[in-house]
Design a protein around this motif. Structure first.
Motif, PDB file in Angstrom:
ATOM      1  N   SER A 445      36.040 -17.894 -37.954  1.00  0.00           N
ATOM      2  CA  SER A 445      36.504 -19.460 -37.323  1.00  0.00           C
ATOM      3  C   SER A 445      35.091 -20.246 -37.069  1.00  0.00           C
ATOM      4  O   SER A 445      34.004 -19.182 -37.071  1.00  0.00           O
ATOM      5  CB  SER A 445      37.081 -19.174 -36.585  1.00  0.00           C
ATOM      6  N   GLY A 446      35.185 -21.636 -37.427  1.00  0.00           N
ATOM      7  CA  GLY A 446      33.948 -22.137 -37.076  1.00  0.00           C
ATOM      8  C   GLY A 446      33.925 -22.601 -35.486  1.00  0.00           C
ATOM      9  O   GLY A 446      35.462 -22.519 -34.774  1.00  0.00           O
ATOM     10  N   ASP A 447      32.961 -22.572 -35.070  1.00  0.00           N
ATOM     11  CA  ASP A 447      33.037 -22.964 -33.094  1.00  0.00           C
ATOM     12  C   ASP A 447      34.040 -24.583 -33.485  1.00  0.00           C
ATOM     13  O   ASP A 447      34.511 -25.234 -31.847  1.00  0.00           O
ATOM     14  CB  ASP A 447      31.929 -23.466 -32.731  1.00  0.00           C
ATOM     15  N   GLY A 448      33.837 -25.435 -34.220  1.00  0.00           N
ATOM     16  CA  GLY A 448      34.986 -26.086 -34.103  1.00  0.00           C
ATOM     17  C   GLY A 448      36.504 -26.323 -34.091  1.00  0.00           C
ATOM     18  O   GLY A 448      37.039 -26.344 -33.672  1.00  0.00           O
ATOM     19  N   SER A 449      36.699 -25.487 -35.473  1.00  0.00           N
ATOM     20  CA  SER A 449      38.000 -25.356 -35.389  1.00  0.00           C
ATOM     21  C   SER A 449      38.271 -24.108 -35.090  1.00  0.00           C
ATOM     22  O   SER A 449      39.841 -24.886 -34.433  1.00  0.00           O
ATOM     23  CB  SER A 449      37.827 -24.896 -36.992  1.00  0.00           C
ATOM     24  N   ILE A 471      33.760 -15.885 -34.905  1.00  0.00           N
ATOM     25  CA  ILE A 471      33.404 -17.625 -34.315  1.00  0.00           C
ATOM     26  C   ILE A 471      31.617 -17.214 -35.494  1.00  0.00           C
ATOM     27  O   ILE A 471      30.830 -16.552 -34.416  1.00  0.00           O
ATOM     28  CB  ILE A 471      33.482 -17.423 -33.286  1.00  0.00           C
ATOM     29  N   LEU A 472      31.433 -18.064 -36.096  1.00  0.00           N
ATOM     30  CA  LEU A 472      30.073 -18.385 -36.956  1.00  0.00           C
ATOM     31  C   LEU A 472      30.078 -19.406 -35.881  1.00  0.00           C
ATOM     32  O   LEU A 472      30.094 -20.666 -36.855  1.00  0.00           O
ATOM     33  CB  LEU A 472      30.349 -18.652 -38.412  1.00  0.00           C
ATOM     34  N   ASN A 473      29.399 -19.549 -35.368  1.00  0.00           N
ATOM     35  CA  ASN A 473      28.859 -20.571 -33.757  1.00  0.00           C
ATOM     36  C   ASN A 473      27.572 -21.047 -34.782  1.00  0.00           C
ATOM     37  O   ASN A 473      26.542 -20.875 -33.804  1.00  0.00           O
ATOM     38  CB  ASN A 473      28.964 -20.005 -33.133  1.00  0.00           C
ATOM     39  N   ASN A 474      27.592 -21.500 -35.275  1.00  0.00           N
ATOM     40  CA  ASN A 474      26.727 -22.797 -35.838  1.00  0.00           C
ATOM     41  C   ASN A 474      26.379 -24.405 -34.597  1.00  0.00           C
ATOM     42  O   ASN A 474      25.422 -24.830 -34.772  1.00  0.00           O
ATOM     43  CB  ASN A 474      26.670 -23.616 -37.391  1.00  0.00           C
ATOM     44  N   ARG A 475      26.939 -24.042 -33.694  1.00  0.00           N
ATOM     45  CA  ARG A 475      26.811 -25.636 -33.112  1.00  0.00           C
ATOM     46  C   ARG A 475      26.955 -26.976 -33.587  1.00  0.00           C
ATOM     47  O   ARG A 475      26.405 -27.596 -33.452  1.00  0.00           O
ATOM     48  CB  ARG A 475      25.814 -25.507 -32.177  1.00  0.00           C
ATOM     49  N   PHE A 476      27.633 -26.833 -35.002  1.00  0.00           N
ATOM     50  CA  PHE A 476      27.628 -27.706 -35.697  1.00  0.00           C
ATOM     51  C   PHE A 476      29.444 -27.824 -36.307  1.00  0.00           C
ATOM     52  O   PHE A 476      29.604 -27.019 -36.214  1.00  0.00           O
ATOM     53  CB  PHE A 476      27.171 -27.610 -36.828  1.00  0.00           C
ATOM     54  N   LEU A 477      29.860 -29.437 -36.671  1.00  0.00           N
ATOM     55  CA  LEU A 477      30.380 -29.306 -37.672  1.00  0.00           C
ATOM     56  C   LEU A 477      29.989 -29.110 -39.223  1.00  0.00           C
ATOM     57  O   LEU A 477      29.599 -30.258 -39.511  1.00  0.00           O
ATOM     58  CB  LEU A 477      31.777 -30.674 -37.417  1.00  0.00           C
ATOM     59  N   GLY A 478      30.169 -27.650 -39.337  1.00  0.00           N
ATOM     60  CA  GLY A 478      28.449 -28.042 -39.735  1.00  0.00           C
ATOM     61  C   GLY A 478      29.229 -27.752 -41.676  1.00  0.00           C
ATOM     62  O   GLY A 478      28.477 -28.628 -42.481  1.00  0.00           O
ATOM     63  N   MET A 479      30.286 -27.782 -42.665  1.00  0.00           N
ATOM     64  CA  MET A 479      30.376 -28.427 -43.734  1.00  0.00           C
ATOM     65  C   MET A 479      30.481 -29.689 -43.157  1.00  0.00           C
ATOM     66  O   MET A 479      29.777 -30.602 -44.410  1.00  0.00           O
ATOM     67  CB  MET A 479      32.696 -28.024 -43.725  1.00  0.00           C
TER      68      MET A 479
END
Ligand SMILES: Cc1ncc(C[n+]2csc(CCOP(=O)(O)OP(=O)(O)O)c2C)c(N)n1
Ligand SMILES: [Mg+2]
Lengths: 579, 157
Positions: A445-449, A471-479
């Motif tokens: 998952s992402g930090d957003g989802s 969690i692939l946490n890029n501190r962004f809504l990366g896409m």
């Protein structure tokens, strides 16, 4: 059969038993109390209480996708019912068989704006395969039978049954019909013999063929037939996001995924092909890119159970309507009879594809300073040997999970392809784990989802359903940030999520395990510990913030017009690692 | 291009909204739609007039067929058929126009179904062209209201 009358609530339970349902995801409320009262004493079904109705129906969806069985859920009227709309739309777009029961106010009050009334049949008409409002308890058993039949046959999909309170409390004799016949519903199963023969001839005549497989291959359990087809005819196979696992990802004939974030060689092969064999796929715009520029020289064979998929987006030369498995069995028979020297006639095409493969393999820039998200997925693949169920949310992490993990078998990849629902992954992973407890289930998952259905940690802990959350946490809504970087002049509007919450503490607050990796050398130890964990574990990988998904076909471009990641962007260097 | 499609559907609650929802949800046009019972009380018949190119028509036909409550879809494009529409027209009739109005009505075989000091209401049946022509001729007199049924059509044997 006894002639005793029983309540609608009891009929409901008896019907589920007849359908061999073993798990019910359900959330109570006023108008369905009678059903919950019946559920209290029974021992045949596993009852799982989610923490949000959307989560509950995504769980039923994960259960369905990972097994092929119908997922079943029950919620109350009004807000309970409206809470499931996103989950129904998610299942509808991906053709997932569900039967979802909603409570409704008593029939006498329908239309009066009664307390907790919502016209859920009206609301969900465009996002279900079919829906019913049961008006009389005498029709209940027949309706449930039809619902399971409709959900699981033809092109599968979610079916909703709205149950007014009096239908649940009134009594009727219980007869479960053995068979259903709906005169207006007769999905085509067998493909037309002549068309299949034509398809076989076209495959034998083609010089640069590609098979393009989609979710229909998974839904009709046809991966064995696809393998046989490819190995016999030496036709290379590319898959959609939904077709992942329909053909072994490690097979030499596999081109990986095509489309917007597909591989260079898959997109080049499609673009330059003279024959596309589309199997259980629907030429989504994420796959075709600019339709007018799609595979300009190719003839198209399209095999699909849903006639409306055919010629919806692209021209088709040889349509075959039928269940993918049935059609593939017949097609393989025809092809066996043709006896081409397949190896020889494919040699130069195979060489061209190999050249593309070498020219631009799927790759990323490694780093020993910051965690690259692709590296996490690669290591996860190595450590599990591919033996896991991977469930994703929506965003960059979803694409990396599709690109850098290899899937050799069907139903081990679960992702919201059509609707692209953030918040799908974690609850769906719980549903998959319920259905297949022997497997390790990873929610990538992402930090957003993850924050869109994070409440379901409680469900996983309370019901002892251990899921491993990466969690692939890029501190962004990366896409979204990636699009803003590439197409909106780096104006990062409403995509910075900051560094809250602390996912480790959050997991611990729910009684789950929390782990964190901030440096590349932490990745393997954290994954190993996560693998060993006996209960739900959150692994927070603090990754490179500005990493982008490549290759990429920009919106509106043809699929051969891909962009790549070499042009290393300046901001990637001034990475700030938060914490 | 205009197309006439005949659809047999289950006579069930919600069927009309399933059909109309299909059209609105996919951006297809409905020019007219008319619905009535058939000899079999469990089946209703719809006549839909729609516009679109060949590809859109193909999608409409397939999507209609896919609806669970649809029993049969007939496209009249390659068929011989008779189409009719009924129309009620209320016009102003000051004294000097009354006989002229009746004369026009007579030519079109329209019937007077209501009459007051100041108005006539005509009933006229026919194909689209006839009805439009009739309305055109009445326009100068001052039309108060027009109500049309939409087309129904049946194949010739
Ligand atoms: C419910 C929902 N809302 C909005 C979107 C639009 N959207 C697509 S990807 C994305 C960002 C996802 O962020 P995250 O989960 O952190 O994943 P990342 O791309 O950073 O890996 C958004 C907002 C969506 N797909 N679903
Ligand atoms: Mg993110």
């Amino acid at each position: 059969m006894s002639n005793k009358e029983i309540t609608g609530a009891e009929i409901f339970l008896e019907c589920l038993k007849k359908e061999k349902v073993d798990t019910l995801f359900c959330y109570p409320g006023g108008v369905v109390l009678k059903i919950f009262d019946i559920l209290y004493a029974q021992k045949d079904l596993r009852i799982i209480l989610p923490r949000h109705e959307q989560g509950g129906v995504h769980m039923a969806d994960g259960y369905a996708r990972s097994t092929g069985k119908v997922g079943v859920a029950l919620v109350t009227s009004g807000p309970g019912a409206t809470n499931v709309v996103t989950a129904l739309a998610t299942a509808y777009m991906d053709s997932i068989p569900l039967v979802v029961f909603t409570g409704q106010v008593p029939t006498a009050l329908i239309g009066n704006d009664a307390f907790q009334e919502a016209d859920i049949v009206g609301i969900t008409r465009p996002c279900t395969k079919y829906n019913f409002l049961v008006k009389d308890v005498k029709e209940l058993a027949q309706t449930i039978k039809e619902a399971f039949f409709i959900a699981s046959t033809g092109r599968p999909g979610p079916v909703l049954i709205d149950l007014p309170r009096d239908v649940v409390t009134n009594k009727a004799e219980f007869h479960y019909p053995e068979k259903v016949k709906i005169r207006s519903y007769n999905p085509t199963v067998e493909g037309n013999k002549r068309q299949i023969k034509q398809a076989a001839e076209a495959i034998a005549a083609a010089k640069r063929p590609v098979a393009y497989i989609g979710g229909g291959v998974i839904l009709s359990n046809a991966s064995r037939e696809i393998l046989e087809f490819a190995e016999m005819t030496k036709v290379p196979v590319t898959h959609t996001l939904m077709g992942i696992g329909g053909f072994p990802g490690t097979h030499p004939l596999s081109l990986g995924m095509l489309g917007m974030h597909g591989t260079y060689y898959a997109n080049m092969a499609i673009h330059n092909s003279d024959l596309i064999v589309a199997i259980g796929a629907r030429f989504d715009d994420r796959v075709t890119g600019k339709v007018e520029g799609f595979a300009p020289e190719a003839k198209i064979i399209h095999i699909d159970v849903d006639p409306t998929s055919i010629r919806k987006n692209v021209r088709v030369d040889i349509p075959v309507v039928g269940d993918v498995k049935h059609v593939m069995v017949e097609l393989n028979k025809e092809l066996r009879a043709i006896k081409e020297p397949w190896d020889a006639i494919r040699k130069s095409w195979q060489k061209q594809i190999d050249a593309w493969r070498e020219e631009r393999p799927l790759t990323y820039e490694p780093s020993d300073e910051v965690i690259k998200p692709q590296f996490v997925i690669e290591k996860l693949y190595e450590l599990t040997g591919g033996d896991a169920i991977i469930v994703t949310d929506v965003g960059q992490h979803q694409m990396w999970a599709a690109q850098f993990f290899k899937y050799d078998t069907p139903r081990n990849w679960l992702s919201s392809g059509g609707l692209g629902t953030m918040g799908y992954g974690f609850p769906a992973a719980i549903g998959a784990k319920v259905a297949r407890p022997d497997k390790n289930v990873f929610s990538i998952s992402g930090d957003g989802s993850i924050q869109m259905n994070i409440q379901e940690i409680a469900t996983s802990i309370e019901n002892n359903i251990p899921v491993k959350v990466v969690i692939l946490n890029n501190r962004f809504l990366g896409m979204v940030r990636q699009w803003q970087e590439l197409f909106y002049g780096e104006r990062y509007s409403s995509v910075d999520l900051g560094s809250t919450p602390d996912f480790v503490k959050l997991a611990e607050a729910y009684g789950a395990i929390g782990l964190r990796a901030t440096k590349p050398e932490d990745v393997v130890p954290v994954l190993k510990e996560g693998l060993k964990a006996k209960k739900t574990v959150f692994m927070d990988f603090v990754t490179a913030r500005y990493e982008k998904v490549f290759p990429m076909v920009p919106a509106g471009a043809s699929i051969n017009e891909m962009i790549f990641g070499e042009e290393k962007k300046k901001e990637e260097k001034k990475l700030k690692v938060v914490r | 291009m205009k197309h006439i499609i005949s659809v047999l559907v289950e006579n069930k609650f919600g069927v009309l909204s399933r059909v109309s929802g299909l059209f609105s949800g996919r951006g297809f046009n409905i020019e007219t739609i008319s619905i009535g019972p058939t000899l079999d009380p469990t089946v209703s018949q719809m006549t839909i007039v729609t516009t679109g190119d060949e590809r859109i028509l193909e999608q409409i036909l397939k999507q209609l067929n896919k609806l669970i409550d649809v029993i049969k879809v007939t496209d009249f494009a390659d068929k011989e058929f008779v189409e009719r529409e009924m129309c009620l027209i209320k016009i102003n009739t000051p004294q000097e126009h009354r006989s002229e109005a009746l004369r026009i009505a007579d030519i079109f075989r329209a019937r007077v179904v209501d009459s007051t000091q100041k108005s006539y209401t005509f009933q006229v049946t026919g194909d689209e062209k006839k009805i439009e022509a009739f309305i055109e001729l009445l326009k100068p007199m001052g039309i108060k209201e027009v109500v049309r049924t939409g087309k129904v059509a049946i194949t010739r044997d």
